[in-house]
Scaffold this motif. Sequence first.
Motif, PDB file in Angstrom:
ATOM      1  N   ASN A  31       0.803  -1.225   0.000  1.00  0.00           N
ATOM      2  CA  ASN A  31       0.000   0.000   0.000  1.00  0.00           C
ATOM      3  C   ASN A  31       0.840   1.280   0.000  1.00  0.00           C
ATOM      4  OD1 ASN A  31      -2.827  -1.225   0.427  1.00  0.00           O
ATOM      5  ND2 ASN A  31      -1.653  -2.148   2.098  1.00  0.00           N
ATOM      6  N   SER A  34      -1.358   4.586  -0.199  1.00  0.00           N
ATOM      7  CA  SER A  34      -1.992   4.948   1.069  1.00  0.00           C
ATOM      8  C   SER A  34      -0.982   5.541   2.042  1.00  0.00           C
ATOM      9  CB  SER A  34      -2.654   3.718   1.701  1.00  0.00           C
ATOM     10  OG  SER A  34      -3.814   3.334   0.999  1.00  0.00           O
ATOM     11  N   ILE A  61      -5.586   2.461   5.239  1.00  0.00           N
ATOM     12  CA  ILE A  61      -5.740   2.359   3.782  1.00  0.00           C
ATOM     13  C   ILE A  61      -6.615   3.509   3.306  1.00  0.00           C
ATOM     14  CG2 ILE A  61      -6.919   1.017   1.983  1.00  0.00           C
ATOM     15  CD1 ILE A  61      -5.785  -1.486   3.283  1.00  0.00           C
ATOM     16  N   ASP A  73      -9.134   0.780  -3.252  1.00  0.00           N
ATOM     17  CA  ASP A  73      -8.232   1.743  -2.625  1.00  0.00           C
ATOM     18  C   ASP A  73      -7.328   2.409  -3.665  1.00  0.00           C
ATOM     19  OD1 ASP A  73      -5.988   0.103  -3.146  1.00  0.00           O
ATOM     20  OD2 ASP A  73      -6.026  -0.822  -1.168  1.00  0.00           O
ATOM     21  N   ASP A  75      -4.292   2.142  -4.217  1.00  0.00           N
ATOM     22  CA  ASP A  75      -3.290   1.259  -4.806  1.00  0.00           C
ATOM     23  C   ASP A  75      -3.904   0.208  -5.717  1.00  0.00           C
ATOM     24  OD1 ASP A  75      -0.611   2.049  -3.590  1.00  0.00           O
ATOM     25  OD2 ASP A  75      -1.858   1.900  -1.798  1.00  0.00           O
TER      26      ASP A  75
END
Length: 456
Positions: A31, A34, A61, A73, A75
Amino acid sequence: MSSSMFKEHSSQQERLHILLNEARQRYIDRNPGSKKLHEEALENLPGGNTRSILHADPFPICLQRGFGNRLVDVDGHEYLDFVGDMTAGVYGHSHPVIQEALISTMREKGLNLGGTSAEENQFASIIRHRIPSIQKLRFCNSGTEANLYALSIARHFTGLSKVIVFEGAYHGGVLTFAHGVAANNVDKQDWILAKYNDVKKVKKLLAENKGRVAAVLVEGMQGAGGCIPGSAEFLHAIQDSAKENGIIFILDEVMTFRLAPGGVQSKILHPQLGIALNPDLTTLGKIIAGGMTIGAFGGRADLLSVYDPRISMVQHSGTFNNNSLAMVIGCKALSIIYTPEICIELNKLGDMFRERLQLLAKEKKMKVTGVGSVCNIHFVRTIAHEICGIEDITVEPGSSETVLKDLLCFHALESGFWISRRGMLSLVIGTTKEETDGFVEMIQRFLSEHQEFVGS
């Protein structure tokens, strides 16, 4: 604890923390987007966010969008949403009826007209039909506000200030009792804390405080406190004792309204509870209006007359109390989307889901509490552990139970399931049995992989 047992326990703790550190590193590696956005947010927001429950270590996240019961999200990871915005997001993230209502209301009505509207009365009528104990009601902007206004009615009506609440309760950001009276709570000196699900003690407490206490405020199931259902005996004891002692009974249905067509107080109810209560006042939140920013408080007509401007000088104001979006969407949410039939169907699916999780937890140091479409996974100290109140799920930071909870969250996210760190789960409309089966299989894999820590 013997020396050999202590060494074994310490070794187990070491292995658990190694597993947690590995999972944490995978989370960081997965991530980067994030992580970057969180670091940027720290410049402007304390802790990098503006809703404390969403904070997570090493960083939360960052979500980009949602559709149906899915989230994506920044990513690019996609998740099945098993949190439902801590129960408020029962409608999912892009329900077509809500989408159309948002657009058409802005185009044809306007956001906030600064006057009354036909939808305001229509919405109130729909709620009253669903919850017969509500004779009159008023709208506000959140569940927190609804509880504050309900308390203000009780205090004004009785001339008293003290309120009985329960350990583990959450009635809003400034009405939190997870570990005593929270530091930021309003009216810090006016709370009397009682033990949840203790019938004998609550009867005694209500009797002893006759003439001193304005109200008793309780959730039919403690939501943020671990999805712990109140027993029918306990809730009826509160209702009956409050009436006997002239104390106003306020039932907080902000989270629990979704559990039955008329909330946990309803007669057409989930077999686990079967409560059929008649509270003096009921409070409601975002669930009544498709997840929009809204609250409502209602109940006995004589109590609500405190805010009747024809006869009372007590003010209840709020620019957005009857804003067009919430009023229109509320009418559609309860009459078209979350109908009694859909409500019963979703909660039936939730019961089957929870029962399957409970079966997996048998003979494990894991427990699953809840009602209908809302439940909570807990890791506990012993297989024989029983859960009746928050004291039964309170664990020490860094303990095996805490580490297992964090490990499960990392495991679920890697597997494509969105869950909360606290273990609360709530189903979204449109979730299928196949998707709940997939979640159960994910939990089964986790328990199998961590058998030495969760088994006997």
